[in-house]
Motif scaffolding. Structure first.
Motif, PDB file in Angstrom:
ATOM      1  N   UNK A  11     -32.294 125.092  42.752  1.00  0.00           N
ATOM      2  CA  UNK A  11     -32.442 126.518  43.004  1.00  0.00           C
ATOM      3  C   UNK A  11     -32.629 127.248  41.674  1.00  0.00           C
ATOM      4  N   UNK A  12     -33.612 128.128  41.632  1.00  0.00           N
ATOM      5  CA  UNK A  12     -33.907 128.794  40.352  1.00  0.00           C
ATOM      6  C   UNK A  12     -32.988 129.985  40.156  1.00  0.00           C
ATOM      7  N   UNK A  13     -31.773 129.660  39.826  1.00  0.00           N
ATOM      8  CA  UNK A  13     -30.746 130.681  39.697  1.00  0.00           C
ATOM      9  C   UNK A  13     -30.767 131.210  38.273  1.00  0.00           C
ATOM     10  N   UNK A  14     -30.591 132.502  38.122  1.00  0.00           N
ATOM     11  CA  UNK A  14     -30.528 133.065  36.757  1.00  0.00           C
ATOM     12  C   UNK A  14     -29.157 132.788  36.188  1.00  0.00           C
ATOM     13  N   UNK A  15     -29.109 132.326  34.954  1.00  0.00           N
ATOM     14  CA  UNK A  15     -27.812 132.087  34.321  1.00  0.00           C
ATOM     15  C   UNK A  15     -27.842 132.694  32.929  1.00  0.00           C
ATOM     16  N   UNK A  16     -26.768 133.367  32.581  1.00  0.00           N
ATOM     17  CA  UNK A  16     -26.683 133.996  31.273  1.00  0.00           C
ATOM     18  C   UNK A  16     -25.251 133.964  30.828  1.00  0.00           C
ATOM     19  N   UNK A  17     -24.986 133.913  29.560  1.00  0.00           N
ATOM     20  CA  UNK A  17     -23.598 134.030  29.127  1.00  0.00           C
ATOM     21  C   UNK A  17     -23.312 133.206  27.904  1.00  0.00           C
ATOM     22  N   UNK A  18     -22.138 133.466  27.344  1.00  0.00           N
ATOM     23  CA  UNK A  18     -21.702 132.696  26.181  1.00  0.00           C
ATOM     24  C   UNK A  18     -21.092 131.403  26.667  1.00  0.00           C
ATOM     25  N   UNK A  19     -21.113 130.399  25.800  1.00  0.00           N
ATOM     26  CA  UNK A  19     -20.382 129.177  26.147  1.00  0.00           C
ATOM     27  C   UNK A  19     -18.898 129.469  25.967  1.00  0.00           C
ATOM     28  N   UNK A  20     -18.123 129.327  27.001  1.00  0.00           N
ATOM     29  CA  UNK A  20     -16.678 129.547  26.862  1.00  0.00           C
ATOM     30  C   UNK A  20     -15.933 128.424  27.576  1.00  0.00           C
ATOM     31  N   UNK A  21     -14.756 128.121  27.056  1.00  0.00           N
ATOM     32  CA  UNK A  21     -13.833 127.281  27.794  1.00  0.00           C
ATOM     33  C   UNK A  21     -12.812 128.253  28.364  1.00  0.00           C
ATOM     34  N   UNK A  22     -12.988 128.670  29.593  1.00  0.00           N
ATOM     35  CA  UNK A  22     -12.088 129.697  30.104  1.00  0.00           C
ATOM     36  C   UNK A  22     -12.229 129.830  31.594  1.00  0.00           C
ATOM     37  N   UNK A  23     -11.535 130.833  32.133  1.00  0.00           N
ATOM     38  CA  UNK A  23     -11.531 131.011  33.584  1.00  0.00           C
ATOM     39  C   UNK A  23     -11.656 132.488  33.921  1.00  0.00           C
ATOM     40  N   UNK A  24     -12.413 132.768  34.962  1.00  0.00           N
ATOM     41  CA  UNK A  24     -12.629 134.160  35.346  1.00  0.00           C
ATOM     42  C   UNK A  24     -11.336 134.750  35.930  1.00  0.00           C
ATOM     43  N   UNK A  25     -11.077 136.019  35.592  1.00  0.00           N
ATOM     44  CA  UNK A  25      -9.909 136.682  36.185  1.00  0.00           C
ATOM     45  C   UNK A  25     -10.071 136.863  37.694  1.00  0.00           C
ATOM     46  N   UNK A  26     -11.295 136.697  38.187  1.00  0.00           N
ATOM     47  CA  UNK A  26     -11.474 136.776  39.649  1.00  0.00           C
ATOM     48  C   UNK A  26     -10.869 135.556  40.340  1.00  0.00           C
ATOM     49  N   UNK A  27     -10.370 134.595  39.566  1.00  0.00           N
ATOM     50  CA  UNK A  27      -9.685 133.423  40.134  1.00  0.00           C
ATOM     51  C   UNK A  27      -8.151 133.592  40.081  1.00  0.00           C
ATOM     52  N   UNK A  28      -7.684 134.768  39.622  1.00  0.00           N
ATOM     53  CA  UNK A  28      -6.263 134.855  39.260  1.00  0.00           C
ATOM     54  C   UNK A  28      -5.325 135.260  40.399  1.00  0.00           C
ATOM     55  N   UNK A  29      -5.877 135.575  41.582  1.00  0.00           N
ATOM     56  CA  UNK A  29      -4.984 135.926  42.691  1.00  0.00           C
ATOM     57  C   UNK A  29      -4.558 134.633  43.401  1.00  0.00           C
ATOM     58  N   UNK A  30      -3.378 134.177  43.084  1.00  0.00           N
ATOM     59  CA  UNK A  30      -2.967 132.865  43.575  1.00  0.00           C
ATOM     60  C   UNK A  30      -2.185 132.902  44.885  1.00  0.00           C
ATOM     61  N   UNK A  31      -1.747 134.096  45.282  1.00  0.00           N
ATOM     62  CA  UNK A  31      -0.794 134.115  46.394  1.00  0.00           C
ATOM     63  C   UNK A  31      -1.304 134.768  47.680  1.00  0.00           C
ATOM     64  N   UNK A  32      -2.280 135.679  47.574  1.00  0.00           N
ATOM     65  CA  UNK A  32      -2.672 136.445  48.776  1.00  0.00           C
ATOM     66  C   UNK A  32      -3.077 135.529  49.929  1.00  0.00           C
ATOM     67  N   UNK A  33      -3.891 134.516  49.638  1.00  0.00           N
ATOM     68  CA  UNK A  33      -4.336 133.663  50.754  1.00  0.00           C
ATOM     69  C   UNK A  33      -3.262 132.658  51.175  1.00  0.00           C
ATOM     70  N   UNK A  34      -2.329 132.361  50.277  1.00  0.00           N
ATOM     71  CA  UNK A  34      -1.190 131.521  50.682  1.00  0.00           C
ATOM     72  C   UNK A  34      -0.376 132.303  51.717  1.00  0.00           C
ATOM     73  N   UNK A  35      -0.224 133.601  51.458  1.00  0.00           N
ATOM     74  CA  UNK A  35       0.497 134.473  52.396  1.00  0.00           C
ATOM     75  C   UNK A  35      -0.285 134.597  53.708  1.00  0.00           C
ATOM     76  N   UNK A  36      -1.605 134.760  53.590  1.00  0.00           N
ATOM     77  CA  UNK A  36      -2.454 134.846  54.787  1.00  0.00           C
ATOM     78  C   UNK A  36      -2.250 133.604  55.659  1.00  0.00           C
ATOM     79  N   UNK A  37      -2.206 132.454  55.025  1.00  0.00           N
ATOM     80  CA  UNK A  37      -2.026 131.205  55.776  1.00  0.00           C
ATOM     81  C   UNK A  37      -0.679 131.217  56.501  1.00  0.00           C
ATOM     82  N   UNK A  38       0.389 131.575  55.765  1.00  0.00           N
ATOM     83  CA  UNK A  38       1.723 131.572  56.372  1.00  0.00           C
ATOM     84  C   UNK A  38       1.796 132.580  57.521  1.00  0.00           C
ATOM     85  N   UNK A  39       1.246 133.777  57.290  1.00  0.00           N
ATOM     86  CA  UNK A  39       1.254 134.811  58.339  1.00  0.00           C
ATOM     87  C   UNK A  39       0.549 134.343  59.602  1.00  0.00           C
TER      88      UNK A  39
END
Ligand code: HDE
Length: 707
Positions: free
Chosen positions: A429-457
């Protein structure tokens, strides 16, 4: 030659490699006929053996090499052949030929547990692998998923650590196929990103009743690509036609002792008897434009896309219709790789998925002894491969001609690539990609509990209780109190009652904040951890619960134990047996010994199952028929153990006329799942109806003993 159906193509291809020994003379591997297969070559009857015994060396030399390295993970597996039939049109989204309406594609599936060794028990509390290799006309496509739609970690870099933590501890190699030990919970309690997955792993999903009664998930977000090159994000789902069911934990532990091949045998027998397991294939389709629309990141493998937000569209059906001929050649040597994709499908940038693409290829090269593993019959594509790769260990194909390079003129440029002639071929797929090379993780991955709660509920009351029981069991086996406390602190972030109840069972008051050590690890990826989570779209999702809705469900292929003895009434046995068989369920007669039994009416019956070999945990429901047999059952402790355990594991019990008195000396108490012919004219209909619910989990509440 008769033109074969698509679904037969793989079996036809493999039949070229199958060997039938019937009526054949024994030979060496070089085809030399063997005269004596009992004795090595010696000097005289009692003398030393001779080094020139080529027949012995041929036999033992091969035997010594019979094992290949077992898979590092998912070592314990069971496989089957089948087909995928597509009945909905999704050509708007993908040009993958096997996903077009009306197509039938042969496939091989391998189910597995993750942590245990190759010979470990089927009933371990564990995630189950759900790997499908499609032999499509575009080449092989592997969908290597699990029965749980999320994963423990977000980045491939942590995978070896996760696996080292769950595997037996390296000094003593204990415990086998179990996560209930210090190193696993040490790791998990330091990795809050595992919170959602660990909720699933502690739920009943991790102890399925049958491989045929599990959902399957592609887990990651993938991409479908249409013929114009447009991408649509996709999540794959497998929905079992028999429903999603589990056993009770106490039952799972007992099955592990009585029949550690329980799932493997169940799958084999179902296919063998023509009860072909089926799953519907579903897709959740998410337009590219919606990539950033949700409270969670589509590339984060610890998140689901709730079905309420994007419904699952059913597009086809998988049917498993053939058992392997040879376990090693097929189930052991099958080589899956999420990187094996075909035109019309592509990978997303999920960092775990990207990491998998290296590992599987690498592992197959090692496990199967080099780069020619795709020539092993089970791994061969149906369309012949044509390329300039050659040689290597175990090369089977014989490449004709003197040219093995490209470009060439000597072989008229062949094999040519599609582009040169404007033909179809795999294009990323001809996806556009741009960015610096980083060894890191997006803060959009940082919500660790909301879906755990959703599962329990989203869980029903008994399912919630089972999760509490599972955490309590596992953490009770942890010896380091600090690890227990760290994990209870994580549970507190998911659900306060859950933390409270597990804490009570461990003598821990749940800490309100995450442990400093846990925080320090999370801050390596997200310096400002914890971050305020985005508002969730929903608080509870029906699709996450396994609860069977009243009036739904099936008892097809369920096994009902008929507890009989000499003098049992044939009429009583036959009456229920017939009704069960009409529903596709099976009646199995169990007595105090195998052999022959005499009915009250005088006729005889062959008995193949006894209390010695067949405990209640291997059955779905129990029936005690009428007759003189009631008198001998009354004195039989094995009988009481059978019905007591069935009751404990919330199964359905029926007692025919007069047999209800047997309850007097047991723990069994009348409830919705205990059906007495003496009191209920409609008892057969009711028995079948209640069996459809799978279990009467409410029973646990009164008994106050976790099942
Ligand atoms: Fe696997 N995984 N995995 N995995 N996995 C393997 O490949 C790996 C992951 C899954 O029936 C190995 O052939 C890495 C997620 C199944 O043969 C190995 C990562 C999911 C199977 C490997 C993951 C899976 C495997 C071991 C993180 C669910 C059994 C033997 C980046 C979507 C396939 C082998 C079969 C097997 C690596 C994560 C499912 C070592 C590095 C997520 C079902 O290559």
């Amino acid at each position: 030659m008769k033109k074969s159906k698509k679904s037969d193509l793989k079996s036809e291809q493999m039949s070229q490699f199958t060997v039938d020994n019937s009526n054949q003379k024994l030979t060496t591997n070089d085809g030399v006929s063997i005269y004596d297969n009992n004795n090595t070559l010696k000097v005289g009857d009692r003398g030393p053996s001779l080094q020139q015994d080529h027949i012995y060396f041929d036999k033992l030399g091969h035997f010594d090499r019979e094992r290949i390295p077992e898979r590092v993970v998912h070592a314990r597996g069971s496989g089957a052949h089948g087909i995928l039939e597509i009945h909905e049109d999704i050509s708007e989204y993908t040009c993958a030929k096997f996903l077009q309406k009306g197509k039938t594609t042969p496939l091989f599936i391998r189910f597995s547990t993750v942590a245990g060794f190759k010979g470990s028990t089927d009933l371990a509390r564990d995630v189950r692998g759900f790997s499908v290799k499609f032999y499509t006309e575009d080449g092989n496509y592997d969908l290597v998923g699990n029965n749980i739609p999320v994963f423990f970690i977000q980045d491939a870099m942590n995978f070896p650590d996760l696996i080292h933590a769950v595997k037996p501890e390296p000094d003593k190699e204990i415990p086998q196929a179990a996560s209930a030990h210090d190193t696993f919970w040490d790791f998990i309690s330091l990795m809050p990103e595992s919170a959602h997955m660990i909720m699933w792993a502690m739920s009943d999903r991790a102890i399925p009743r049958s491989l045929r009664m599990m959902e399957g998930f592609g887990v990651h977000t993938f991409k479908l690509i249409n013929e114009k090159g447009k991408a649509t994000f996709v999540k794959f789902h497998w929905k079992p036609r028999l429903g999603v069911h589990s056993v009770a934990w106490n039952e799972a532990q007992k099955i592990s002792g009585f029949n550690s091949d329980f799932h493997r045998q169940d799958l084999w027998e179902a296919i063998d008897t023509g009860n072909f397991p089926q799953w519907d294939l579903g897709v959740q389709l998410i337009p590219e434009e919606d990539e950033l629309k949700y409270s969670f990141d589509l590339l984060d493998v610890t998140k689901i896309v709730p079905e309420e937000l994007v419904p699952v569209k059913i597009i086809g059906t998988m049917t498993l219709n053939r058992n392997p001929d040879n376990f090693f050649a097929e189930t052991e040597q099958v080589a899956f790789d999420p990187g094996r994709i075909i035109p019309g499908i592509d990978l997303s940038d999920d960092p775990l998925l990207q990491g998998r693409v290296f590992s599987y290829m690498d592992t197959q090269n090692y496990r199967l002894g080099g780069g020619n593993f795709h020539e092993i019959p089970i791994n061969r594509s149906l369309n012949q491969k044509h390329n300039n790769q050659k040689d290597g260990t175990g090369r089977i194909d014989i490449l004709k001609g003197g040219v093995s390079y490209f470009p060439n003129s000597k072989a008229s440029g062949c094999p040519y690539h599609a582009m040169l002639k404007g033909e179809e071929g795999f294009q990323s797929h001809q996806q556009e990609v741009q960015g610096k090379k980083v060894r890191g993780r997006s803060d959009s991955f940082a919500d660790h509990f909301s879906q755990a709660t959703l599962f329990f509920n989203s869980q029903s009351k008994p399912e919630k209780q089972h999760i509490i029981d599972a955490f309590s069991f596992e953490l009770s086996k942890v010896t380091d109190p600090k690890i227990r406390e760290r994990q209870v602190a994580i549970l507190h972030q998911i659900d306060k009652t859950l933390a409270q109840k597990v804490g009570d069972n461990l003598g821990i008051k749940p800490p309100k904040e995450l442990d400093e050590l846990t925080l320090s690890f999370a801050r390596q990826n997200h310096p400002n951890y914890p971050l305020q989570p985005k508002k969730q779209e929903i608080n509870s999702s029906d699709a996450l619960s396994m609860k069977v809705k009243e009036g739904e469900g099936t008892i097809k292929t369920r096994k009902v134990a008929f507890l009989v003895d000499n003098g049992v009434s044939k009429k009583s046995v036959d009456q229920l047996k017939k009704a069960l068989e009409k529903e596709g369920a099976q009646a199995v007669l169990i007595s105090s010994k195998v052999g022959v039994l005499t009915y009250e009416e005088g006729s005889k019956e062959k008995i193949s199952h006894s209390y010695l070999t067949d405990p209640s945990v291997c059955y779905d429901a129990v029936f005690t028929p009428s007759g003189k047999s009631i008198e001998s059952l009354k004195l039989n402790p094995d009988y009481y153990e059978f019905i007591n355990d069935s009751y404990r594991h919330c199964k359905i019990l029926a007692f025919a006329k007069g047999a209800g008195t047997l309850m007097d000396n047991s723990f069994v108490k009348p409830d919705r799942g205990v059906i007495l012919e003496d009191e209920n004219e409609n008892w057969i209909v009711d028995f079948i109806q209640v069996m459809k619910l799978h279990r009467i989990w409410d029973r646990e509440e009164e008994r106050k003993v976790p099942s």
